[in-house]
Design an enzyme around this catalytic site. Structure first.
Site, PDB file in Angstrom:
ATOM      1  N   GLU A   1       0.784  -1.306  -0.094  1.00 19.02           N
ATOM      2  CA  GLU A   1      -0.126   0.121   0.049  1.00 19.02           C
ATOM      3  C   GLU A   1       0.975   1.150   0.069  1.00 19.02           C
ATOM      4  OE1 GLU A   1      -2.220  -0.751   3.535  1.00 19.02           O
ATOM      5  OE2 GLU A   1      -3.186  -2.701   2.585  1.00 19.02           O
TER       6      GLU A   1
ATOM      7  N   HIS B   1       0.240   1.067  15.904  1.00 15.98           N
ATOM      8  CA  HIS B   1       1.321   1.530  15.230  1.00 15.98           C
ATOM      9  C   HIS B   1       2.630   1.206  15.925  1.00 15.98           C
ATOM     10  CE1 HIS B   1      -1.698   3.986  13.298  1.00 15.98           C
ATOM     11  NE2 HIS B   1      -0.962   4.266  12.259  1.00 15.98           N
TER      12      HIS B   1
ATOM     13  N   GLU C   1      -4.600  -6.596   3.114  1.00 15.57           N
ATOM     14  CA  GLU C   1      -3.433  -7.348   3.341  1.00 15.57           C
ATOM     15  C   GLU C   1      -3.470  -8.628   2.964  1.00 15.57           C
ATOM     16  OE1 GLU C   1      -4.982  -5.104   5.204  1.00 15.57           O
ATOM     17  OE2 GLU C   1      -3.418  -3.553   4.960  1.00 15.57           O
TER      18      GLU C   1
ATOM     19  N   PHE D   1       2.131  -1.002   8.774  1.00 17.05           N
ATOM     20  CA  PHE D   1       2.342  -1.001  10.160  1.00 17.05           C
ATOM     21  C   PHE D   1       2.183  -2.431  11.053  1.00 17.05           C
ATOM     22  CE2 PHE D   1       2.010   3.735   9.847  1.00 17.05           C
ATOM     23  CZ  PHE D   1       3.095   3.947  10.614  1.00 17.05           C
TER      24      PHE D   1
HETATM   25  C1  TPP Z   1      -5.727  -2.808   7.905  1.00 11.92           C
HETATM   26  C2  TPP Z   1      -5.101  -1.534   7.579  1.00 11.92           C
HETATM   27  N1  TPP Z   1      -4.181  -1.622   6.685  1.00 11.92           N
HETATM   28  C3  TPP Z   1      -3.370  -0.562   6.800  1.00 11.92           C
HETATM   29  C4  TPP Z   1      -3.664   0.723   7.215  1.00 11.92           C
HETATM   30  C5  TPP Z   1      -3.035   2.059   7.004  1.00 11.92           C
HETATM   31  N2  TPP Z   1      -3.730   2.937   6.417  1.00 11.92           N
HETATM   32  C6  TPP Z   1      -4.346   3.940   7.436  1.00 11.92           C
HETATM   33  S1  TPP Z   1      -5.381   5.044   6.658  1.00 11.92           S
HETATM   34  C7  TPP Z   1      -5.121   4.229   5.050  1.00 11.92           C
HETATM   35  C8  TPP Z   1      -5.922   4.748   3.717  1.00 11.92           C
HETATM   36  C9  TPP Z   1      -7.411   4.691   3.987  1.00 11.92           C
HETATM   37  O1  TPP Z   1      -8.082   5.020   2.805  1.00 11.92           O
HETATM   38  P1  TPP Z   1      -9.639   5.031   2.796  1.00 11.92           P
HETATM   39  O2  TPP Z   1     -10.309   3.876   3.660  1.00 11.92           O
HETATM   40  O3  TPP Z   1      -9.991   5.316   1.380  1.00 11.92           O
HETATM   41  O4  TPP Z   1      -9.961   6.067   3.913  1.00 11.92           O
HETATM   42  P2  TPP Z   1      -9.636   7.533   3.992  1.00 11.92           P
HETATM   43  O5  TPP Z   1      -8.324   7.725   4.943  1.00 11.92           O
HETATM   44  O6  TPP Z   1      -9.250   8.139   2.811  1.00 11.92           O
HETATM   45  O7  TPP Z   1     -10.527   8.464   4.872  1.00 11.92           O
HETATM   46  C10 TPP Z   1      -3.984   3.169   5.314  1.00 11.92           C
HETATM   47  C11 TPP Z   1      -3.572   2.493   4.259  1.00 11.92           C
HETATM   48  C12 TPP Z   1      -4.837   0.503   8.260  1.00 11.92           C
HETATM   49  N3  TPP Z   1      -4.971   1.592   9.202  1.00 11.92           N
HETATM   50  N4  TPP Z   1      -5.477  -0.513   8.366  1.00 11.92           N
END
Ligand code: TPP
Lengths: 324, 390
Positions: A29, A129, A60, A83
Site C-alpha cells: 500500500e 502503530h 493485506e 504498520f
Molecule cells: C488494515 C489496515 N491496513 C492499513 C492501514 C494503514 N492506513 C491507514 S489509513 C489508510 C488509507 C485509508 O483510505 P480510505 O479507506 O479511503 O479512507 P480515508 O483515509 O481516505 O478516509 C491506510 C492504508 C490501516 N489503518 N489498516
C-alpha cells in the site's frame, strides 16, 4: 563503504535485488509514488516501473495471498505491510498458507515471499502503530523471521531474505529507521539467519534484537563503568534462533538476560530461556532473566516510556542476575 | 511474458486528468444531487421528499454544523503542528458527507466510525475534545460509546463494518427499530472484512447502512486502484440497493441517508451509500500529498467546497445573511478556544491504568507484573529521596 540510515540501506538493498533478479517485485500500500509511509521504497517505482513496484488495493490478505500465487510462477514478491498492527488481515494467509505450502506439497512447492513489517514502539504514535507481534509468527513453523539493528545488516539481510527459498518476514525496527551507520556493500559479513556478538564481555550476556540492540549496548557501557563486563548478542534471526552463539557466550559468562519490546509472556525470550537452561544448565549461575513488555495492549504514547525496556531496566536485571 | 501485457493497476497522469473531469458530479447522471454547485435546489422525485422537511432553520443548522466541524478540524491541525497531538486525520472537504448523514440518524441508531468521522461525532452530540484524546496519546478510546451510540474510532481498516452488521443482527433479534451505520473509506472497501460484512448483512437482511465516503484517495492510492466501477454498484452483487450521492451536497446526502435508514428500519435490509467527495487536505498530518497528486485536481475540487455551495444557496434564497455567518464564525472561535484549552489540560494516564484495563476480571499475571512495576518505580522514588537528602 557507504554511510546511510537503516531506511536507506533497505532501499539500497531492495534496489540491488531488483537489479540482480528481474523476478523480484515489490507490492504494498502506498509504496509507489509516495515511496511508502516510511519512504523505504522511495524512487524505486520511478526506476523500475509500475509493474515491478506495485501499489496494491488496500487489502493485506490480498497482498499476501496474491504474492503466494506470484511466487508459484517464479516471482520473488517483497510485500510491504504498512504498520505492524495492520498485518493481521493478512495473518490467515501468512500462517495457514504461506508458512505451510512447502510441507503440504511434500517439498514440491515453495513460496519465497518476503514480508517487510515496520515494528516496535518508541515513536509516540497511536494504537496499532507500535506493536511487536514477532512471537505470533515465530510460533508458526515454515516461516523465517529476521530483524536488522543497523544499516549494514539492513542492506544485506533484505537481499538474503529475497534469495531465501523460504518465506521470510523482515521485521524492521521503525524507531531506528533514521539510525545511521557504515554499510560495507562488498561483503555481507555473515548469513542473515545467524546471531552476532556485537560486544565482548565476561560477566554476563545480554541478548537483544532490532530496536533494543542500541539499548543493550548502552546498558553494557554503563555496566562497564560499574566494573561489570557484559557481552551483547544481536540475535538478528528470530526463526531460526542461533542457539549456538548464545550457548557459547553463556558458557563464558554464566549469566543471561534476554530483552525485547514484545510482552515477556509467551514471547521469544521465554523460548531462549528454556533452551539455554537445557543446553547450558551447568554453566548458568543465575536463572535466565527476561526484560520485556508487559501483558497488556501497547499502552498510549504518554506512558510508553514505562513500557519499553530501557537502560535502567536492563541494569536492574543485570544486578539481580549478578547477585545470585 | 513481457511487462507490456500487464494491465497498469496504477494511475497515470492522463488517467488522472480524465477522472478529474469525469468526477464532476454534474457530469454523472447516476449521482444523486439536490443542491447544484451553483447553489440552486433541484427536483428529485425519489429523494426530494426526504429533504422536504428542511426549512430555513434546519438548513442554517446544517451549515453551522459543517462550519463548526471544519473549524474544529483546523484547530486540531494547529494543535498537531504545535506538538500537542501526535497526529491528526483532517476531514477537510468531507463535511457535507458527514453532517448530511449524521443528522439523518435517530438517537437509537448506532454509528461505527473509522477514524475521520469528526463531523458525524458532532451530530451525535459528542464532546469534540474527547475525539482528541486518542490523537494526544492519552487514550485509545476517549469516550463511552454507549452514551451517544457512537462507537470508538477503529484504526484497523474495515474491521468495524463487521461489528456494525453484528450489532444490526442484535437489533433485529431484539425487535428494536434502530439501524446500525458503518462508515468506511474507498480504500477500506477493498478489505475482505467489507465483503464479509456485506454478505452477512444481506444474508440476514439486517438493518444496516454502509456509508462509504469515497474521498478519492487512500493515502496516495486513487480510487481507481480499488474499484473500476462506482463503488455503489457493488451493492447489487450482494442483493441490496446501492446509491451514489454527491458527497459535497449536504442536502442530498441527508435525503439519501434518510431514505436508506427508513429502508433498513422497515425491515427491507441493508443499503450501501457511496458519498462521492474529496479529501482536500493531507491524509494525516504525517502525509505529503504533493508527492502523489496534482494541484490542478485539488483546485478543481476546491470549487465544489460543500460549505461554499450551501452558503451560496442560503444567501441567494435569503435564508441567511451576513449576520448569520458572522455569528457562526464567532461561535466557531469560541468552540475552538474551548477545545484548545481542554486539550492542553489533558494529561497522560498513570501507567497503572494500563494494567488495570487489560481484563474485566482479575488476572494473576497482570497482578504480578503490576506489583513488579510498582516496586521498580518505588525504587526510583527512594533513590530520588536519598539523592535529595544528600
Ligand atoms: C488494515 C489496515 N491496513 C492499513 C492501514 C494503514 N492506513 C491507514 S489509513 C489508510 C488509507 C485509508 O483510505 P480510505 O479507506 O479511503 O479512507 P480515508 O483515509 O481516505 O478516509 C491506510 C492504508 C490501516 N489503518 N489498516
Amino acid at each position: 563503504m557507504a554511510n546511510m540510515t537503516i531506511a536507506k540501506a533497505i532501499t539500497a538493498g531492495l534496489r540491488e535485488t531488483m537489479k540482480n533478479n528481474p523476478k523480484t517485485m515489490l507490492m504494498g500500500e502506498d509504496i509507489g509514488a509516495l515511496g511508502g509511509v516510511y519512504r523505504v521504497t522511495e524512487g524505486l517505482q520511478a526506476e523500475f516501473g509500475k509493474t515491478r513496484v506495485v501499489d496494491t488495493p488496500l487489502a493485506e490478505s490480498g497482498i499476501i495471498g496474491t504474492a503466494i500465487g506470484l511466487a508459484f510462477r517464479g516471482y520473488r514478491p517483497v510485500c510491504e505491510i504498512q504498520f505492524d498492527g495492520f498485518v493481521f488481515p493478512g495473518f490467515n494467509q501468512i500462517t495457514t498458507q504461506l508458512a505451510k505450502i512447502h510441507a503440504r506439497s511434500s517439498g514440491d512447492l515453495s513460496a519465497p515471499v518476503v514480508i517487510r513489517i515496520p515494528y516496535g514502539g518508541g515513536i509516540g504514535s497511536i494504537e496499532h502503530h507500535s506493536e511487536s507481534p514477532e512471537a505470533l509468527f515465530a510460533h508458526t513453523a515454515g516461516l523465517r523471521i529476521i530483524t536488522p539493528s543497523n544499516p549494514h545488516d539492513a542492506y544485506w539481510m533484505i537481499q538474503q531474505a529475497v534469495e531465501s527459498n523460504d518465506p521470510v518476514i523482515v521485521f524492521e525496527p521503525k524507531r531506528r529507521y533514521w539510525l545511521k551507520g557504515e554499510v560495507d556493500t562488498e561483503s555481507p559479513g555473515q548469513d542473515a539467519f545467524s546471531a552476532k556478538v556485537v560486544r565482548e564481555g565476561t560477566d554476563a550476556t545480554i541478548v537483544a534484537y532490532g530496536p533494543l540492540v542500541p539499548v543493550a549496548l548502552a546498558a553494557a557501557q554503563a555496566a562497564e563503568e560499574d566494573g561489570n563486563s557484559v557481552e551483547v548478542i544481536d540475535l538478528r534471526s528470530i526463526s531460526p534462533i542461533d542457539f549456538d552463539t548464545i550457548t557459547t557466550s553463556v558458557h563464558k559468562t554464566g549469566h543471561l538476560i534476554v530483552t525485547h519490546e514484545a510482552p515477556t509472556f509467551g514471547g521469544v525470550g521465554g523460548e531462549i530461556a528454556a533452551r539455554i537452561s537445557e543446553r547450558a544448565f551447568l554453566s548458568l549461575e543465575a536463572p535466565v532473566l527476561r526484560v520485556g513488555g508487559f501483558h497488556m495492549p501497547y499502552p498510549v504514547a504518554k506512558v510508553e516510556e514505562h513500557y519499553l525496556p530501557d537502560i535502567d531496566r536492563l541494569l536492574e536485571a543485570l544486578d539481580r542476575s549478578l547477585a545470585y | 511474458m513481457g511487462a507490456e501485457h500487464l494491465p497498469t493497476s496504477e494511475f497515470d497522469i492522463e488517467e488522472l486528468e480524465q477522472s478529474m473531469t469525469s468526477s464532476d458530479p454534474a457530469d454523472a447522471p447516476e449521482m444523486v444531487q439536490l443542491l447544484a454547485s451553483d447553489g440552486t435546489l433541484r427536483e428529485d422525485v425519489q429523494y426530494g421528499p426526504y429533504a422536504a422537511h428542511l426549512d430555513g432553520e434546519a438548513l442554517r443548522g446544517l451549515y453551522r454544523d459543517m462550519f463548526l466541524v471544519r473549524r474544529f478540524d483546523q484547530e486540531a491541525v494547529a494543535l498537531q503542528r504545535q506538538g500537542q497531538l501526535v497526529m491528526w486525520p483532517p476531514l477537510l472537504g468531507q463535511e457535507a458527507a458527514q453532517i448530511g448523514s449524521g443528522t439523518a440518524l435517530q438517537a437509537n441508531d448506532y454509528v461505527f466510525p473509522t477514524y475521520r468521522e469528526h463531523g458525524v461525532a458532532l451530530t451525535r452530540g459528542l464532546e469534540l475534545s474527547a475525539l482528541l484524546k486518542l490523537f494526544r496519546g492519552v487514550s485509545s478510546g476517549g469516550w463511552d460509546p454507549r452514551e451517544k451510540n457512537f462507537h470508538l474510532y477503529t484504526l484497523v481498516l474495515a474491521a468495524q463494518t463487521l461489528h456494525a452488521v453484528g450489532y444490526a443482527m442484535g437489533l433485529q433479534r431484539d425487535g428494536e427499530d434502530g439501524v446500525s451505520v458503518a462508515y468506511f473509506g474507498d480504500g477500506a472497501s477493498s478489505e475482505g472484512d467489507v465483503h464479509e460484512s456485506m454478505v452477512f448483512a444481506a444474508s440476514n437482511q439486517s438493518p444496516v447502512v454502509f456509508f462509504c465516503q469515497n474521498n478519492h484517495w487512500a493515502i496516495s492510492v486513487p480510487t481507481e486502484v480499488q474499484s473500476r466501477i462506482p463503488l455503489s454498484n457493488r451493492a447489487s452483487g450482494y442483493g441490496f440497493p446501492g446509491i451514489r450521492v454527491d458527497g459535497n451536497d449536504v442536502v442530498a446526502v441527508h435525503a439519501v441517508t434518510r431514505w436508506a435508514l427508513e429502508h433498513a428500519r422497515s425491515g427491507l435490509g441493508p443499503v450501501l451509500i457511496e458519498a462521492f467527495t474529496y479529501r482536500m487536505s493531507a491524509h494525516t498530518t504525517a502525509d505529503d500529498p504533493t508527492k502523489y497528486r496534482l494541484s490542478a485536481e485539488e483546485d478543481a475540487w476546491r470549487d465544489k467546497d460543500p460549505l461554499k455551495r450551501l452558503e451560496r444557496y442560503l444567501r441567494s434564497s435569503n435564508t441567511a445573511d451576513d449576520s448569520f455567518f458572522e455569528e457562526v464564525t464567532v461561535q466557531g472561535d469560541e468552540m475552538a478556544a474551548k477545545v484548545r484549552a481542554e486539550v492542553l489540560a489533558m494529561t497522560g494516564p498513570e501507567m497503572v491504568q494500563s494494567f488495570n484495563n487489560v481484563y474485566a476480571d482479575p488476572h494473576p499475571l497482570v497482578a504480578e507484573e503490576l506489583a513488579w512495576h510498582l516496586e521498580y518505580e518505588a525504587g526510583f522514588a527512594d533513590a530520588d529521596e536519598a539523592g535529595e537528602s544528600n
